[in-house]
Scaffold this motif. Structure first.
Motif, short mmCIF file in Angstrom:
data_model
loop_
_atom_site.label_atom_id
_atom_site.label_comp_id
_atom_site.label_asym_id
_atom_site.label_seq_id
_atom_site.Cartn_x
_atom_site.Cartn_y
_atom_site.Cartn_z
N PHE A 130 18.62 -17.41 19.83
CA PHE A 130 19.10 -16.62 20.96
C PHE A 130 19.38 -15.17 20.56
O PHE A 130 19.07 -14.23 21.29
CB PHE A 130 20.37 -17.28 21.52
CG PHE A 130 21.01 -16.55 22.66
CD1 PHE A 130 20.45 -16.56 23.92
CD2 PHE A 130 22.20 -15.86 22.48
CE1 PHE A 130 21.06 -15.90 24.99
CE2 PHE A 130 22.82 -15.20 23.52
CZ PHE A 130 22.24 -15.22 24.79
N ARG A 211 11.25 -16.48 23.80
CA ARG A 211 12.29 -17.24 24.49
C ARG A 211 11.97 -18.73 24.59
O ARG A 211 12.53 -19.42 25.42
CB ARG A 211 12.50 -16.68 25.91
CG ARG A 211 12.66 -15.18 25.98
CD ARG A 211 13.88 -14.70 25.26
NE ARG A 211 14.01 -13.24 25.33
CZ ARG A 211 14.85 -12.52 24.61
NH1 ARG A 211 15.65 -13.12 23.75
NH2 ARG A 211 14.90 -11.21 24.73
N TRP A 214 14.70 -21.78 24.96
CA TRP A 214 15.36 -22.24 26.18
C TRP A 214 14.82 -23.61 26.59
O TRP A 214 15.58 -24.46 27.10
CB TRP A 214 15.14 -21.25 27.31
CG TRP A 214 16.03 -20.05 27.25
CD1 TRP A 214 15.64 -18.75 27.16
CD2 TRP A 214 17.47 -20.04 27.29
NE1 TRP A 214 16.75 -17.93 27.13
CE2 TRP A 214 17.88 -18.70 27.21
CE3 TRP A 214 18.43 -21.04 27.38
CZ2 TRP A 214 19.22 -18.33 27.22
CZ3 TRP A 214 19.77 -20.68 27.39
CH2 TRP A 214 20.15 -19.33 27.30
N THR A 291 24.34 -20.66 33.42
CA THR A 291 23.21 -19.75 33.66
C THR A 291 23.69 -18.33 33.94
O THR A 291 23.11 -17.36 33.44
CB THR A 291 22.36 -20.27 34.83
OG1 THR A 291 21.90 -21.59 34.53
CG2 THR A 291 21.17 -19.38 35.07
N ARG A 312 13.41 -18.08 32.24
CA ARG A 312 14.42 -19.11 31.94
C ARG A 312 14.24 -20.32 32.85
O ARG A 312 14.35 -21.47 32.41
CB ARG A 312 15.82 -18.54 32.09
CG ARG A 312 16.91 -19.61 31.97
CD ARG A 312 18.27 -19.02 31.73
NE ARG A 312 19.32 -19.99 31.94
CZ ARG A 312 19.63 -21.00 31.12
NH1 ARG A 312 18.93 -21.16 30.01
NH2 ARG A 312 20.61 -21.83 31.37
N THR A 316 13.30 -24.04 31.55
CA THR A 316 14.15 -25.18 31.89
C THR A 316 13.31 -26.31 32.47
O THR A 316 13.53 -27.49 32.16
CB THR A 316 15.25 -24.76 32.89
OG1 THR A 316 16.05 -23.75 32.31
CG2 THR A 316 16.13 -25.95 33.27
#
Length: 526
Positions: A130, A211, A214, A291, A312, A316
């Motif tokens: 992160f 990323r 995630w 979130t 994101r 998810t």
């Protein structure tokens, strides 16, 4: 959904206390990191460490909580170093991440402490991705984590240790009695989580080289506090729903702030409160708060935009897909098996409560059904959670949904009658009444008809309990005759609870024996 959060009962205001204390503990941790001159990255790392310590450490006693908190850096700091060292070695990094996923889930077989340490290890690796941690940052991050854990512990165990004024909660039980079944369940979940994380990692990296984590994080957290495939799928759905709503809130709140520090810090504090206050009653609301908090943190780091929030959501969804495929096709633990195990466990606890109450009513001062009644509340709560997938609005299985709703209603009735019986059994005026002992014996017969006795020592123990309950009738008869004629109010109240419990158990036999998936209510667990 609003009603579920804001009208849900909060006995002792424990959720309110926990949420308020979390805000204070994390604020102190971050404040001390800032005072010590740590960078923004170190302060965020320390704040997340404090949040995890306050959120995941759930031992039954204050002493146990303190020991687990002290062990967190022992597990987390080496993982933090490993992730930082492997930062520029993608293949080794990915394999190490998957190994930590599997080990973190497998550690749940050692109870709340194993669960807490597993989560902290996973998040130590996750936070390095992160924040893009490199080895040169490790000394500062170590100092921030240790300082933050000390600060949050000072608030939790010193400034505001409200647990000392309340009875320790009943330990969270396991769905399957016996080391072999528990080992099977945790091993299966560890394999499932690793497969799901592997799928999420590969697909997540195709979508984004920066990323991808995630997706892995989403897959991991979907497996937390679940056992069956139904529970996992429902949790995944709620995670996606909470993320969607949270992204909408982030667009309205986090993006316009552009990382303005004071307002952002205040809103992060509000999100922390929301995480702790809603976690026990609504996973969707908790994910909304998570979130929004993540969006605010990205705003502080100067990388927040609408594209990042959209990514994101997609990541998810990838995590949910990985979890769904894993629980459906890799060593699945069926909702039916898990539900039956929890209900059987709860009914055996009812058996213990009634046996103990019978002994207490027959004059045994050492018999106390209260601890078993407290354990029953925990077991019934877990049984309700296991039944939740069957009563979900999106469930297409109408027959099973109707059956599950009936079982839930009867379990609630059962809990109410046991609570009443426990309170009455504590009254000395209710002792030595043959009608009460006989009613307890009839309840035990109804219970034995529902739950197949386990072999070996447990069966011997049950036979002994049944024998004691049967003997309670003649022992109580001489002293009970006057009470039976005078209809003492305490005696009559106890009889009402026992007759009510007997009726509930008889009614419960209908949906349990008419399962569309099996011809019997329960099978003896291996």
């Amino acid at each position: 959904m609003l009603k579920k959060v804001f009208v849900a009962p909060d006995p002792g205001r424990l959720r309110l206390r926990s949420a308020t204390r979390a805000v204070l503990g994390i604020a102190l941790a971050v404040g001390l990191c800032g005072t010590a001159g740590h960078s923004l990255v170190a302060a965020i790392t320390g704040g997340l460490a404090a949040l995890l310590a306050l959120f995941t450490v759930t031992d039954a006693t204050v002493r146990g909580q303190a020991v687990t908190t002290a062990l967190l850096p022992v597990v987390g700091l080496p993982v933090l170093a490993l992730a930082a060292v492997l930062h520029d070695q993608p293949l080794a990094r990915d394999l190490a991440f998957l190994a930590i996923v599997g080990a973190g889930v497998y550690a749940r077989r050692w109870g709340p402490r194993g669960h807490s340490l597993g989560v902290f290890a996973f998040m130590a690796f996750f936070v390095t991705q992160f924040l893009g941690t490199v080895p040169g940052q490790l000394p500062e991050l170590y100092a921030a984590v240790l300082l933050s854990l000390l600060a949050s512990s000072a608030v939790r165990f010193g400034l505001w240790c409200y647990e000392r004024r309340f009875a320790p909660p009943a330990a969270v039980p396991t769905p399957f009695d016996g080391g072999r079944w528990l080992g099977r369940a945790t091993t299966r979940q560890a394999v499932q989580a690793t497969v799901a994380a592997g799928f999420a990692l590969v697909v997540g990296q195709v979508l984004s080289h920066e990323r991808w984590y995630w997706a892995v994080g989403a897959a991991w957290w979907i497996f937390v506090n679940t056992t069956s495939r139904g529970e996992t799928l429902v949790r995944g759905f709620r995670r996606v729903l909470g993320t969607v709503i949270g992204i909408g809130a982030g667009l309205l709140v986090a993006v316009p702030l552009h990382g303005e520090p004071v307002a952002t810090a205040a809103l992060i504090g509000l999100c922390v409160f929301g995480i702790f206050y809603t976690a026990a009653v609504s996973y969707t609301w908790m994910m909304l708060a998570v979130t929004v908090m993540a969006s605010l943190l990205y705003g502080l780091l100067g990388v927040l935009d609408t594209g990042l929030l959209a990514l994101r959501l997609v990541e998810t969804g990838v995590g949910l897909a990985g979890a769904a495929l894993a629980v459906l096709f890799v060593l699945p633990i069926t909702t039916h098996a898990t539900t039956d195990a929890w209900i059987a466990h709860a009914l055996r606890c009812v058996h213990g409560c009634t046996t103990s109450a019978a002994r207490r009513l027959a004059g045994d001062p050492d018999a106390d059904p209260a601890p078993l009644a407290a354990e029953l509340e925990v077991l019934l709560g877990r049984a309700r959670l296991s039944l939740a997938p069957l009563v979900h609005p999106l469930s297409p299985l109408r027959a099973r949904k109707s059956r599950a709703r009936r079982v839930l209603a009867l379990l609630d009735d059962c809990a109410r009658e046991v609570r009443g019986l426990t309170s009455v059994a504590a009254d000395p005026e209710a002792s030595h009444d043959a009608r009460l002992a006989a009613a307890c014996w009839r309840v035990e017969i109804a219970l034995q008809a529902l739950v197949v006795p386990a072999p070996g020592a447990e069966q011997a123990e049950r036979s002994e309990q049944a024998e004691r309950a049967e003997q309670a009738v003649p022992e109580a008869a001489p002293a009970a005759a006057p009470a039976a004629h005078h209809h003492h109010p305490v005696t009559e109240a106890a009889l009402q609870h026992l007759h009510g419990l007997e009726r509930v158990l008889v009614d419960l036999a209908v949906p349990l024996r008419s399962s569309p998936r099996s011809s019997a209510a329960f099978q003896t667990l291996p």
